[in-house]
Design an enzyme around this catalytic site. Structure first.
Site, PDB file in Angstrom:
ATOM      1  N   ALA A   1       7.426  -5.253   5.982  1.00 55.08           N
ATOM      2  CA  ALA A   1       7.150  -5.522   6.961  1.00 55.08           C
ATOM      3  C   ALA A   1       5.340  -6.211   7.855  1.00 55.08           C
ATOM      4  O   ALA A   1       5.068  -5.665   6.610  1.00 55.08           O
ATOM      5  CB  ALA A   1       7.623  -4.125   8.114  1.00 55.08           C
TER       6      ALA A   1
ATOM      7  N   TYR B   1       0.934  -1.232   0.218  1.00 48.39           N
ATOM      8  CA  TYR B   1      -0.356   0.043  -0.179  1.00 48.39           C
ATOM      9  C   TYR B   1       1.365   1.209   0.328  1.00 48.39           C
ATOM     10  O   TYR B   1       0.863   1.627  -1.511  1.00 48.39           O
ATOM     11  CB  TYR B   1      -1.012   0.164   1.107  1.00 48.39           C
ATOM     12  CG  TYR B   1      -1.451   1.651   1.584  1.00 48.39           C
ATOM     13  CD1 TYR B   1      -2.337   1.823   0.477  1.00 48.39           C
ATOM     14  CD2 TYR B   1      -1.509   1.223   2.927  1.00 48.39           C
ATOM     15  CE1 TYR B   1      -2.839   3.484   0.701  1.00 48.39           C
ATOM     16  CE2 TYR B   1      -2.358   2.478   2.358  1.00 48.39           C
ATOM     17  CZ  TYR B   1      -2.711   3.286   1.588  1.00 48.39           C
ATOM     18  OH  TYR B   1      -4.259   4.935   2.094  1.00 48.39           O
TER      19      TYR B   1
ATOM     20  N   TYR C   1       3.961  -4.344  17.617  1.00 45.85           N
ATOM     21  CA  TYR C   1       4.105  -4.074  16.340  1.00 45.85           C
ATOM     22  C   TYR C   1       5.466  -2.512  17.004  1.00 45.85           C
ATOM     23  O   TYR C   1       6.293  -2.887  16.525  1.00 45.85           O
ATOM     24  CB  TYR C   1       2.318  -3.829  15.846  1.00 45.85           C
ATOM     25  CG  TYR C   1       3.351  -3.192  15.141  1.00 45.85           C
ATOM     26  CD1 TYR C   1       4.115  -3.721  13.573  1.00 45.85           C
ATOM     27  CD2 TYR C   1       2.823  -1.806  14.371  1.00 45.85           C
ATOM     28  CE1 TYR C   1       4.072  -2.539  12.494  1.00 45.85           C
ATOM     29  CE2 TYR C   1       3.236  -0.950  13.943  1.00 45.85           C
ATOM     30  CZ  TYR C   1       3.741  -1.108  12.661  1.00 45.85           C
ATOM     31  OH  TYR C   1       3.591  -0.467  11.101  1.00 45.85           O
TER      32      TYR C   1
HETATM   33  N1  UFG Z   1     -11.492   2.016  14.379  1.00 45.13           N
HETATM   34  C1  UFG Z   1     -13.072   1.785  15.190  1.00 45.13           C
HETATM   35  N2  UFG Z   1     -14.013   0.127  13.866  1.00 45.13           N
HETATM   36  C2  UFG Z   1     -12.944  -0.449  13.068  1.00 45.13           C
HETATM   37  C3  UFG Z   1     -11.341  -0.460  12.491  1.00 45.13           C
HETATM   38  C4  UFG Z   1     -11.243   0.399  13.354  1.00 45.13           C
HETATM   39  O1  UFG Z   1     -14.120   1.744  15.397  1.00 45.13           O
HETATM   40  O2  UFG Z   1     -13.370  -1.689  12.468  1.00 45.13           O
HETATM   41  C5  UFG Z   1     -11.151   2.617  14.896  1.00 45.13           C
HETATM   42  C6  UFG Z   1     -10.240   2.635  15.847  1.00 45.13           C
HETATM   43  O3  UFG Z   1     -10.471   1.930  16.598  1.00 45.13           O
HETATM   44  C7  UFG Z   1      -8.986   3.409  16.039  1.00 45.13           C
HETATM   45  C8  UFG Z   1      -9.591   4.231  14.713  1.00 45.13           C
HETATM   46  O4  UFG Z   1     -10.600   3.558  14.345  1.00 45.13           O
HETATM   47  O5  UFG Z   1      -9.209   4.632  17.001  1.00 45.13           O
HETATM   48  C9  UFG Z   1      -8.569   3.847  13.578  1.00 45.13           C
HETATM   49  O6  UFG Z   1      -7.886   2.843  13.401  1.00 45.13           O
HETATM   50  P1  UFG Z   1      -7.240   1.792  12.759  1.00 45.13           P
HETATM   51  O7  UFG Z   1      -7.482   0.080  12.571  1.00 45.13           O
HETATM   52  O8  UFG Z   1      -7.466   2.228  10.683  1.00 45.13           O
HETATM   53  O9  UFG Z   1      -5.705   2.337  12.539  1.00 45.13           O
HETATM   54  P2  UFG Z   1      -4.747   2.187  14.046  1.00 45.13           P
HETATM   55  O10 UFG Z   1      -4.692   3.834  14.393  1.00 45.13           O
HETATM   56  O11 UFG Z   1      -5.433   1.176  14.672  1.00 45.13           O
HETATM   57  O12 UFG Z   1      -3.092   1.756  13.241  1.00 45.13           O
HETATM   58  C10 UFG Z   1      -2.509   3.068  12.950  1.00 45.13           C
HETATM   59  C11 UFG Z   1      -1.590   1.797  11.701  1.00 45.13           C
HETATM   60  C12 UFG Z   1      -0.696   0.919  12.781  1.00 45.13           C
HETATM   61  C13 UFG Z   1       0.198   2.230  13.030  1.00 45.13           C
HETATM   62  C14 UFG Z   1      -1.127   2.941  14.034  1.00 45.13           C
HETATM   63  C15 UFG Z   1       0.282   4.565  13.929  1.00 45.13           C
HETATM   64  O13 UFG Z   1      -2.614   0.217  11.450  1.00 45.13           O
HETATM   65  O14 UFG Z   1       0.071   0.237  11.773  1.00 45.13           O
HETATM   66  O15 UFG Z   1      -1.880   4.263  13.176  1.00 45.13           O
HETATM   67  O16 UFG Z   1      -1.115   5.637  14.978  1.00 45.13           O
HETATM   68  F1  UFG Z   1       0.695   2.129  14.234  1.00 45.13           F
END
Ligand code: UFG
Length: 332
Positions: free
Chosen positions: A78, A14, A144
């Site tokens: 990764a 991506y 991670y």
């Molecule tokens: N979320 C939902 N429902 C879902 C998926 C996500 O409510 O089905 C929420 C999560 O709880 C979070 C937000 O949407 O609050 C963003 O979630 P993502 O899974 O899109 O992204 P993350 O913030 O968990 O993680 C991303 C990357 C990581 C990185 C991180 C750093 O995937 O690799 O950002 O900010 F470490």
């Protein structure tokens, strides 16, 4: 960038594929090294060399560095799922640092002394202060995050002893797609908010589950800093100049946080359809708020995001997903 050549690991994935597209558009030559487990052949531009290999394969790396001379290495390949890293932490703590450092070792041996590492905001765990700058305490709460910290630390030693100049780029939430919708986000499994919300609106995915509505934020949902993949790509290219003199590390985000509800609202505005959803419990390990300070990156490299507004990011993602509802399968 005419005449320059770069090795991009994970260049069919991506974020990596958006850097490759940008490099090619700017006249650079690119060699991609990708094991193609998450990468997509259709994300590789015509005429670009693709070496299908593991980053940790020392023999293949030696062959690649013998075959081409590179101005720098960009290392994206990764494991990158926070949840998976908590089920299989040793795999993350073994694979991510060792692959990064095997690659760095091969670069040093070949005399390629510039290295850009995809790092992550997950280094900061539950941050004490928002926005998060480069001096914030690093205290990962996932394997991670820990695995990327270990890679960063190994690279610091490679600089000290061998003079390998590295840039550790701590991404916040990478999002969006090439505005021409040539390439975009296509993960399996998909865990990220924006593609899941768009998929729910398009009817190609089940209703979105909102992970937690009782956070200490104005609307009760988590706040994140969404940064467009092409703005990330531009940052990667800008930091190359910094590497002429010293290693560096930068946090990369837009500096504005948006809640899960605000993201859903943006998807509804752009797509003109509701996002079917249900309210669920918190996802373990999610900090309430993650917002970057990218002041250092801006000041030192002149970087400024082109896609600073959430709607601009969501629009490019919407265009990609609506044109390719089954991702790259629609293009094969
Ligand atoms: N979320 C939902 N429902 C879902 C998926 C996500 O409510 O089905 C929420 C999560 O709880 C979070 C937000 O949407 O609050 C963003 O979630 P993502 O899974 O899109 O992204 P993350 O913030 O968990 O993680 C991303 C990357 C990581 C990185 C991180 C750093 O995937 O690799 O950002 O900010 F470490």
């Amino acid at each position: 960038m005419d005449g320059q050549r770069f090795l991009v690991t994970g260049g069919a994935g991506y974020v990596g594929s958006h850097l490759v597209l940008t490099l090619v558009q700017r006249g650079a030559q690119v060699v991609i090294l990708d094991n193609m487990r998450q990468g997509h052949q259709a994300a590789v531009p015509d005429g670009i060399e693709l070496v299908q290999a593991e980053v940790g394969d020392r023999r293949r790396l030696a062959e690649v560095f013998a075959a081409w001379k590179f101005d720098a290495v960009f290392h994206f390949a990764a494991l990158s799922l926070v949840g998976e890293s908590m089920r299989d932490p040793l795999r993350y703590c073994i694979d991510n640092p060792s692959n990064s450092l095997i690659l760095a070792d091969a670069a040093v041996k070949a005399g390629c002394m510039k290295f850009v590492l995809s790092s992550t905001a997950a280094l900061f765990g539950f941050p004490k202060q928002i926005p998060i700058d480069e001096d914030a305490e690093v205290a990962p709460v996932s394997a991670y995050g820990e695995s990327k910290l270990m890679a960063e630390r190994g690279l610091a030693w490679a600089d000290r002893v061998h003079g390998l100049r590295s840039a550790s780029l701590r991404y916040f939430n990478a999002a969006g797609a090439d505005p021409g919708a040539l390439i975009g986000e296509d993960h399996e499994p998909e865990t990220h908010l924006i593609p899941l919300a768009i998929g729910a609106a398009l009817g190609t995915r089940p209703p979105l589950t909102v992970f937690g509505t009782d956070y200490p934020t104005p609307d009760g949902t988590c706040i994140r800093d969404y940064i467009h993949v092409l703005d990330l790509a531009d940052a990667h290219i800008r930091v190359l100049d910094r590497l002429t003199t010293a290693s560096c590390r930068y946090n990369i985000g837009n500096g504005t946080g948006y809640s899960v509800r605000e993201v859903m609202d943006a998807v509804e505005r752009i797509g003109g359809r509701p996002v079917p959803h249900e309210l669920g419990p918190r996802r373990p390990g999610d900090p309430a708020v993650l917002v970057a300070s990218s002041a250092k990156l801006r000041a030192e490299t002149g970087w400024t995001p082109r896609f600073g507004a959430l709607d601009d990011i969501v629009r490019t993602a919407w265009d990609w997903h609506s044109k390719h509802p089954r991702g790259f399968d629609d293009r094969a």
